[in-house]
Design a protein around this motif. Structure first.
Motif, PDB file in Angstrom:
ATOM      1  N   ALA A 275       0.709  -1.245  -0.024  1.00  0.00           N
ATOM      2  CA  ALA A 275       0.090  -0.047   0.123  1.00  0.00           C
ATOM      3  C   ALA A 275       0.823   1.333  -0.092  1.00  0.00           C
ATOM      4  O   ALA A 275       0.661   2.246   0.418  1.00  0.00           O
ATOM      5  N   ALA A 276       1.710   1.388  -0.857  1.00  0.00           N
ATOM      6  CA  ALA A 276       3.054   2.481  -0.806  1.00  0.00           C
ATOM      7  C   ALA A 276       2.111   3.636  -1.296  1.00  0.00           C
ATOM      8  O   ALA A 276       2.462   4.686  -0.939  1.00  0.00           O
ATOM      9  N   ALA A 277       1.225   3.270  -2.410  1.00  0.00           N
ATOM     10  CA  ALA A 277       0.608   4.450  -3.006  1.00  0.00           C
ATOM     11  C   ALA A 277      -0.303   5.208  -2.108  1.00  0.00           C
ATOM     12  O   ALA A 277      -0.414   6.547  -1.825  1.00  0.00           O
ATOM     13  N   VAL A 278      -1.020   4.236  -1.098  1.00  0.00           N
ATOM     14  CA  VAL A 278      -1.913   4.996  -0.375  1.00  0.00           C
ATOM     15  C   VAL A 278      -1.439   5.768   0.750  1.00  0.00           C
ATOM     16  O   VAL A 278      -1.618   6.781   1.294  1.00  0.00           O
ATOM     17  N   SER A 279      -0.052   5.470   1.273  1.00  0.00           N
ATOM     18  CA  SER A 279       0.733   5.867   2.030  1.00  0.00           C
ATOM     19  C   SER A 279       0.955   7.354   1.571  1.00  0.00           C
ATOM     20  O   SER A 279       1.425   8.327   2.547  1.00  0.00           O
ATOM     21  N   GLU A 280       1.364   7.655   0.336  1.00  0.00           N
ATOM     22  CA  GLU A 280       1.693   8.839  -0.377  1.00  0.00           C
ATOM     23  C   GLU A 280       0.498   9.914  -0.087  1.00  0.00           C
ATOM     24  O   GLU A 280       0.622  11.023  -0.089  1.00  0.00           O
ATOM     25  N   TRP A 281      -0.596   9.471   0.050  1.00  0.00           N
ATOM     26  CA  TRP A 281      -1.742  10.226   0.286  1.00  0.00           C
ATOM     27  C   TRP A 281      -2.465  10.079   1.755  1.00  0.00           C
ATOM     28  O   TRP A 281      -3.527  10.368   1.849  1.00  0.00           O
ATOM     29  N   GLY A 282      -1.499   9.954   2.622  1.00  0.00           N
ATOM     30  CA  GLY A 282      -1.932   9.471   3.991  1.00  0.00           C
ATOM     31  C   GLY A 282      -2.793  10.348   4.926  1.00  0.00           C
ATOM     32  O   GLY A 282      -3.415  10.145   5.654  1.00  0.00           O
ATOM     33  N   HIS A 283      -2.344  11.621   4.370  1.00  0.00           N
ATOM     34  CA  HIS A 283      -3.284  12.786   5.357  1.00  0.00           C
ATOM     35  C   HIS A 283      -4.524  13.132   4.749  1.00  0.00           C
ATOM     36  O   HIS A 283      -5.312  13.786   5.585  1.00  0.00           O
ATOM     37  N   VAL A 284      -4.948  12.448   3.606  1.00  0.00           N
ATOM     38  CA  VAL A 284      -6.153  12.807   2.956  1.00  0.00           C
ATOM     39  C   VAL A 284      -7.359  11.692   3.682  1.00  0.00           C
ATOM     40  O   VAL A 284      -7.067  10.348   3.879  1.00  0.00           O
ATOM     41  N   ARG A 285      -8.522  12.257   3.966  1.00  0.00           N
ATOM     42  CA  ARG A 285      -9.544  11.522   4.561  1.00  0.00           C
ATOM     43  C   ARG A 285     -10.448  10.988   3.787  1.00  0.00           C
ATOM     44  O   ARG A 285     -10.750  11.677   2.825  1.00  0.00           O
ATOM     45  N   LEU A 286     -10.539   9.835   3.798  1.00  0.00           N
ATOM     46  CA  LEU A 286     -11.677   9.069   2.628  1.00  0.00           C
ATOM     47  C   LEU A 286     -13.072   9.394   3.033  1.00  0.00           C
ATOM     48  O   LEU A 286     -13.310   9.763   3.951  1.00  0.00           O
ATOM     49  N   PHE A 287     -13.773   9.355   1.796  1.00  0.00           N
ATOM     50  CA  PHE A 287     -15.259   9.723   2.106  1.00  0.00           C
ATOM     51  C   PHE A 287     -16.086   8.427   2.362  1.00  0.00           C
ATOM     52  O   PHE A 287     -17.521   8.506   2.368  1.00  0.00           O
ATOM     53  N   SER A 288     -15.403   7.154   2.073  1.00  0.00           N
ATOM     54  CA  SER A 288     -16.108   6.053   2.326  1.00  0.00           C
ATOM     55  C   SER A 288     -15.957   5.708   3.668  1.00  0.00           C
ATOM     56  O   SER A 288     -14.621   5.809   4.476  1.00  0.00           O
ATOM     57  N   GLU A 289     -16.998   5.034   4.449  1.00  0.00           N
ATOM     58  CA  GLU A 289     -16.783   4.766   6.052  1.00  0.00           C
ATOM     59  C   GLU A 289     -16.236   3.537   6.109  1.00  0.00           C
ATOM     60  O   GLU A 289     -15.893   2.709   4.929  1.00  0.00           O
ATOM     61  N   TRP A 290     -15.492   3.163   7.194  1.00  0.00           N
ATOM     62  CA  TRP A 290     -14.691   1.831   7.431  1.00  0.00           C
ATOM     63  C   TRP A 290     -15.395   0.659   6.788  1.00  0.00           C
ATOM     64  O   TRP A 290     -14.648  -0.269   6.077  1.00  0.00           O
ATOM     65  N   PRO A 291     -16.606   0.092   7.027  1.00  0.00           N
ATOM     66  CA  PRO A 291     -17.285  -0.898   6.564  1.00  0.00           C
ATOM     67  C   PRO A 291     -17.173  -1.202   4.953  1.00  0.00           C
ATOM     68  O   PRO A 291     -17.214  -2.192   4.330  1.00  0.00           O
ATOM     69  N   GLU A 292     -16.912  -0.236   4.232  1.00  0.00           N
ATOM     70  CA  GLU A 292     -17.096   0.014   2.890  1.00  0.00           C
ATOM     71  C   GLU A 292     -15.603   0.035   2.493  1.00  0.00           C
ATOM     72  O   GLU A 292     -15.438  -0.148   1.127  1.00  0.00           O
TER      73      GLU A 292
ATOM     74  N   ARG B  48     -16.977   1.920  12.460  1.00  0.00           N
ATOM     75  CA  ARG B  48     -17.604   3.610  12.153  1.00  0.00           C
ATOM     76  C   ARG B  48     -16.427   4.324  12.062  1.00  0.00           C
ATOM     77  O   ARG B  48     -15.276   4.032  12.184  1.00  0.00           O
ATOM     78  N   GLY B  49     -16.835   5.606  11.235  1.00  0.00           N
ATOM     79  CA  GLY B  49     -15.722   6.689  11.052  1.00  0.00           C
ATOM     80  C   GLY B  49     -14.906   6.281   9.544  1.00  0.00           C
ATOM     81  O   GLY B  49     -15.298   5.451   8.895  1.00  0.00           O
ATOM     82  N   TYR B  50     -14.555   7.656   9.289  1.00  0.00           N
ATOM     83  CA  TYR B  50     -13.754   7.672   7.988  1.00  0.00           C
ATOM     84  C   TYR B  50     -12.458   7.940   8.088  1.00  0.00           C
ATOM     85  O   TYR B  50     -11.832   8.930   8.509  1.00  0.00           O
ATOM     86  N   PRO B  51     -11.707   6.974   7.915  1.00  0.00           N
ATOM     87  CA  PRO B  51     -10.087   6.936   8.103  1.00  0.00           C
ATOM     88  C   PRO B  51      -9.428   7.634   7.116  1.00  0.00           C
ATOM     89  O   PRO B  51      -9.981   8.066   6.203  1.00  0.00           O
ATOM     90  N   THR B  52      -8.055   8.185   7.480  1.00  0.00           N
ATOM     91  CA  THR B  52      -7.371   8.775   6.589  1.00  0.00           C
ATOM     92  C   THR B  52      -6.668   7.854   5.825  1.00  0.00           C
ATOM     93  O   THR B  52      -6.899   6.653   6.268  1.00  0.00           O
ATOM     94  N   GLY B  53      -5.798   8.174   4.742  1.00  0.00           N
ATOM     95  CA  GLY B  53      -5.199   7.119   4.022  1.00  0.00           C
ATOM     96  C   GLY B  53      -3.945   6.287   5.007  1.00  0.00           C
ATOM     97  O   GLY B  53      -4.070   4.858   4.925  1.00  0.00           O
ATOM     98  N   SER B  54      -3.395   6.965   5.929  1.00  0.00           N
ATOM     99  CA  SER B  54      -2.489   6.403   6.673  1.00  0.00           C
ATOM    100  C   SER B  54      -3.171   5.441   7.771  1.00  0.00           C
ATOM    101  O   SER B  54      -2.905   4.355   8.026  1.00  0.00           O
ATOM    102  N   GLU B  55      -4.496   5.937   8.229  1.00  0.00           N
ATOM    103  CA  GLU B  55      -5.248   4.897   9.207  1.00  0.00           C
ATOM    104  C   GLU B  55      -5.589   3.777   8.499  1.00  0.00           C
ATOM    105  O   GLU B  55      -5.965   2.615   8.873  1.00  0.00           O
ATOM    106  N   TRP B  56      -6.027   3.951   7.099  1.00  0.00           N
ATOM    107  CA  TRP B  56      -6.464   2.755   6.264  1.00  0.00           C
ATOM    108  C   TRP B  56      -5.411   1.913   6.101  1.00  0.00           C
ATOM    109  O   TRP B  56      -5.611   0.622   6.109  1.00  0.00           O
ATOM    110  N   VAL B  57      -4.173   2.132   5.939  1.00  0.00           N
ATOM    111  CA  VAL B  57      -3.071   1.409   5.909  1.00  0.00           C
ATOM    112  C   VAL B  57      -2.768   0.736   7.173  1.00  0.00           C
ATOM    113  O   VAL B  57      -2.662  -0.478   7.189  1.00  0.00           O
ATOM    114  N   SER B  58      -2.580   1.326   8.070  1.00  0.00           N
ATOM    115  CA  SER B  58      -2.263   0.809   9.639  1.00  0.00           C
ATOM    116  C   SER B  58      -3.187   0.049  10.128  1.00  0.00           C
ATOM    117  O   SER B  58      -3.134  -0.992  10.895  1.00  0.00           O
ATOM    118  N   GLY B  59      -4.554   0.418  10.052  1.00  0.00           N
ATOM    119  CA  GLY B  59      -5.875  -0.358  10.489  1.00  0.00           C
ATOM    120  C   GLY B  59      -6.323  -1.604   9.785  1.00  0.00           C
ATOM    121  O   GLY B  59      -6.874  -2.507  10.315  1.00  0.00           O
TER     122      GLY B  59
END
Length: 441
Positions: free
Chosen positions: A39-56, A76-87
């Motif tokens: 997920a190196a590409a996602v990490s590059e926009w890690g500061h951006v918050r997604l508009f899809s919620e975690w279950p999606e 619940r919640g809308y993770p950032t790219g970094s949170e999507w990677v780590s979580g």
């Protein structure tokens, strides 16, 4: 080909999900990732918050692979790219173990002993995937099938309105960025002039970030450049969007314009970028010039890198560079309704048996790809590779409506009145914000 792996190109969300589905179906995946980590590409926009919620944002087979370790899907919640990677993405890559090979850049895909020209015995030969590691060492991997989930992140579109770099764009590289700015990097923009070129969700996200900076630093100037003559669907579907945060993103951008934090310029098609002592000056095809910019944020979309597929047979739409069977549903030139149907193996099949393009790359140059779309794609594709044609043909997803109806109008129509409509009148021209010197809204 018995015993050969299915090679998956790219360890992003769709690539890792494909590997989980392959394992579940008894097929051995080998995921090749050119980045140093999954997920190196996602990490590059890690500061951006997604508009899809975690279950999606999680795939069903991936969840089944992770749950025995005690991992649980965030509810619940809308993770950032970094949170999507780590979580999620990093734990998934760890669960796949050495089936994910980082630092492995795919340089080409072909058929063993057959170049693009040769018909005889082609389908009976395994794929050969040429790979280069971080030290430049080359190798060749044989595969029974190939799933290209390499995305489009590494090939952003240029600022030039004709799809080619604007005159002087390369020379002005020191002023240009092709990534979404971060509020955390405010020092690069505070008290300066930033120009954002683009009309999609990335541009709207950039505008909201820069507007935050402008609120704290009132001497910051932000100009938003749209190529089309009308605002159209720029601000999205608002409350009609079935992804609430996607709708809210557009409304935040609208608010930034209405509050005067951002100046909106329409019908501006960049022909040239001049480098001056005061900054980069964007010049339109009609001769208009913007004030010198300290930073130009180019967010005009992405395009697929098809160079690695030059020796396999493809059937792609001439405009979108996407599989022909999905082109009409995602083509912004003709698709005016807010809903887009999910796609599966039958939509993504190529003339080269066993080759599938999935994920953002399957949309070619079209925008608005969702993680949900990719997860359904890989579920269906892997079912097809496993011989479960009934599951492959079944669509198990209805995508959320964008809430945008009526299209964006004709490209050169300043009113938008001639846009194709499906459930509402076409949006009308609105004028918002301040007008920079030497430009017109």
């Amino acid at each position: 080909m018995v015993g050969l792996p299915v090679v998956v190109i790219g360890a992003g969300p769709q690539g890792l999900a494909a590997a989980a589905h392959l394992l579940e179906r008894g097929l051995e995946p080998l995921v090749l990732e050119q980045g140093a980590t999954a997920a190196a590409a996602v990490s590059e926009w890690g500061h951006v918050r997604l508009f899809s919620e975690w279950p999606e944002l999680v795939d069903t087979a991936a969840v089944r692979l992770l749950e025995p370790s005690g991992w649980q899907t965030p509810k619940r919640g809308y993770p950032t790219g970094s949170e999507w990677v780590s979580g999620y993405l990093a734990p998934l890559a760890s669960a796949l173990g050495d089936r994910v090979r980082n630092g492995a850049r795919v340089t080409g895909v072909g058929r063993k002993g057959r170049d693009l020209l040769v018909d005889a015995g082609r389908a009976e030969q395994p794929f050969v995937v040429h790979v280069e590691d971080g030290d430049g060492r080359e190798s060749r991997i044989e595969a029974q099938a190939v799933i290209d989930a390499s995305g489009t992140w590494s090939t952003p579109n240029p600022a030039g309105a004709d799809g080619l770099p604007a005159l002087g764009e390369t020379a002005a590289a020191g002023f240009l960025v092709y990534r979404i700015p971060s509020f955390a990097g405010a020092e690069q923009y505070a008290g300066r002039h930033a120009v954002v070129v683009g009309n999609g969700h990335s541009a709207a996200t950039a505008i909201t970030e820069l507007a935050r900076i402008a609120r704290q630093h009132p001497d910051t100037q932000v100009t938003w450049v749209l190529r089309r003559g009308t605002v159209g669907a720029t601000f999205g579907g608002g409350e009609s969007d079935e992804l609430p945060e996607r709708g809210a993103l557009g409304q935040r951008a609208r608010t930034a314009v209405e509050q005067g934090l951002v100046s909106l310029v329409t019908g501006f098609r960049t022909e040239r970028i001049d480098t001056t002592p005061q900054g980069a000056v964007l010049i339109a095809e009609d001769g208009r010039e913007l004030e010198p910019a300290d930073r130009v944020v180019v967010l005009t979309g992405f395009r697929p890198d098809l160079s690695i597929l030059s020796e396999v047979r493809l059937e792609l739409d001439a405009r979108l560079q996407a599989p022909v069977r999905i082109a009409a549903d995602i083509d912004p030139n003709i698709h005016s309704c807010g809903s887009v149907r999910a796609t599966g193996a039958t939509d993504l099949v190529q003339p080269e048996p066993g080759l599938f393009i999935v994920g953002a790359k399957s949309y070619g140059r079209a925008p608005t790809f969702l993680a949900l779309t990719g997860y359904e794609q890989v579920r269906s594709v892997v079912a097809e590779l496993a011989g479960d044609h009934e599951a492959a043909n079944r669509i198990e997803l209805v995508l959320p409506d964008t809430g945008v109806c009526g299209g964006v109008g004709l490209f050169d129509d300043p009113t938008g009145a001639k846009g194709g409509a499906c459930c509402a009148p076409a949006p009308q021209l609105i004028q918002l914000g301040r007008t920079p010197a030497g430009s017109a809204v």
